[in-house]
Design an enzyme around this catalytic site. Structure first.
Site, PDB file in Angstrom:
ATOM      1  N   HIS A   1       0.760  -1.346  -0.087  1.00 56.98           N
ATOM      2  CA  HIS A   1       0.036   0.113  -0.131  1.00 56.98           C
ATOM      3  C   HIS A   1       0.755   1.238   0.061  1.00 56.98           C
ATOM      4  O   HIS A   1       0.174   2.555   0.373  1.00 56.98           O
ATOM      5  CB  HIS A   1      -1.046   0.162   1.368  1.00 56.98           C
ATOM      6  CG  HIS A   1      -1.937  -1.223   1.108  1.00 56.98           C
ATOM      7  ND1 HIS A   1      -2.669  -1.691   2.215  1.00 56.98           N
ATOM      8  CD2 HIS A   1      -2.266  -1.847   0.022  1.00 56.98           C
ATOM      9  CE1 HIS A   1      -3.484  -2.598   1.819  1.00 56.98           C
ATOM     10  NE2 HIS A   1      -3.442  -2.897   0.414  1.00 56.98           N
ATOM     11  N   THR A  42      -3.273  -8.057  11.106  1.00 53.73           N
ATOM     12  CA  THR A  42      -4.212  -7.598   9.967  1.00 53.73           C
ATOM     13  C   THR A  42      -5.274  -8.143   9.976  1.00 53.73           C
ATOM     14  O   THR A  42      -5.753  -9.243  10.315  1.00 53.73           O
ATOM     15  CB  THR A  42      -3.492  -7.907   8.600  1.00 53.73           C
ATOM     16  OG1 THR A  42      -4.427  -7.416   7.498  1.00 53.73           O
ATOM     17  CG2 THR A  42      -3.264  -9.291   8.309  1.00 53.73           C
TER      18      THR A  42
END
Ligand code: APR
Length: 229
Positions: A106, A173
């Site tokens: 990301h 996550t």
């Protein structure tokens, strides 16, 4: 003898104990903002200065933060495994801990990119990007971060690495954002999957996944000792 490949898929949770906010805490906000408002092209189009200010604060926090025992434990694996860190995080704590092979899915908050051409990427020396900071093409420099709805250029590289993993270690996550969350299905059938997360029960994982309900800074140092044997 070839070293076995150990791939880490990390998220905001591994940096939580370094003081950096996760994205979907109790109130589901990121530092008081809806993620879609500050991490999307629409948010940038609506109010670029607000987005710029938001990332300037996140960048300063990132520079203040230190790698924690979780990040450091992963470095201890490198003599025993061919270790790849596939991270959704935009901080540089894996780098500063000493991990070598890191793939940022990301983007990276300490870098900027041209608003016209995402391939034009630059280091940011200080903490702030100003609206008057322009790229060579004359566009405003924006954070080098993948926003909602944008392409994830490193996904193919990450999938290839995961497809060769002997162990996949998923840390911190919520596996709610795609395509990153799909990586857990890209492993070869013999690959052992281990998940470290205090809320691991919320992840509703396949029963053959080894689940460790603990913070990264507690679970990883113990796990590394076991794996390094
Ligand atoms: N150790 C390990 N895991 C932790 C810890 C900790 N100390 N503290 C929290 N966690 C876990 C939470 O239980 C949660 O499952 O970390 C996870 C964090 O989830 P999110 O906040 O959703 O972060 P992440 O999964 O990285 O988000 C993915 O979403 O907003 C986008 O691009 C952004 O990369 C981000 C992506």
């Amino acid at each position: 003898m070839r070293k076995r490949k150990l791939v880490v898929l990390s998220g905001a949770g591994i940096s939580a104990e370094s003081g950096l906010q996760t994205f979907r805490g109790q109130d589901g906000l990121w530092e008081g903002h809806r993620v879609e408002d500050v991490a999307s092209p629409e948010g940038w189009a609506r109010d670029a200065e607000r987005v710029q200010r938001f990332y300037n604060l996140r960048r300063a926090a990132c520079r203040q933060a230190q790698p924690n025992a979780g990040h450091l434990a992963l470095v201890e694996l490198e003599p025993y495994f061919d270790v790849y860190i596939v991270t959704q995080n935009i901080d540089d704590l894996h780098e500063r801990a000493g991990s070598k092979q890191i793939i940022h899915l990301h983007g990276e908050i300490l870098k900027s990119q041209s608003s016209k051409d995402p391939k034009l990427v630059f280091d940011i020396s200080g903490d702030t990007l100003k609206m008057t900071d322009l790229c060579p093409l004359g566009s405003v420099l924006r954070p080098h971060v993948v926003w909602f709805g944008e392409a994830v250029p490193m996904m193919q590289v990450a999938s290839k690495v995961v497809s060769e993993a002997d162990i996949l270690l998923v840390v911190g996550t919520s596996l709610q954002v795609y395509p990153a969350a799909n990586l857990i299905y890209a492993v070869p059938h013999h690959c052992e999957i281990i998940v470290v997360d205090p809320q691991v029960d919320n992840l509703r994982l396949h029963h053959r996944v080894r689940q460790i309900a603990a913070p990264a800074s507690v679970a990883l140092p113990k796990l590394i000792k076991e794996l390094a044997k």
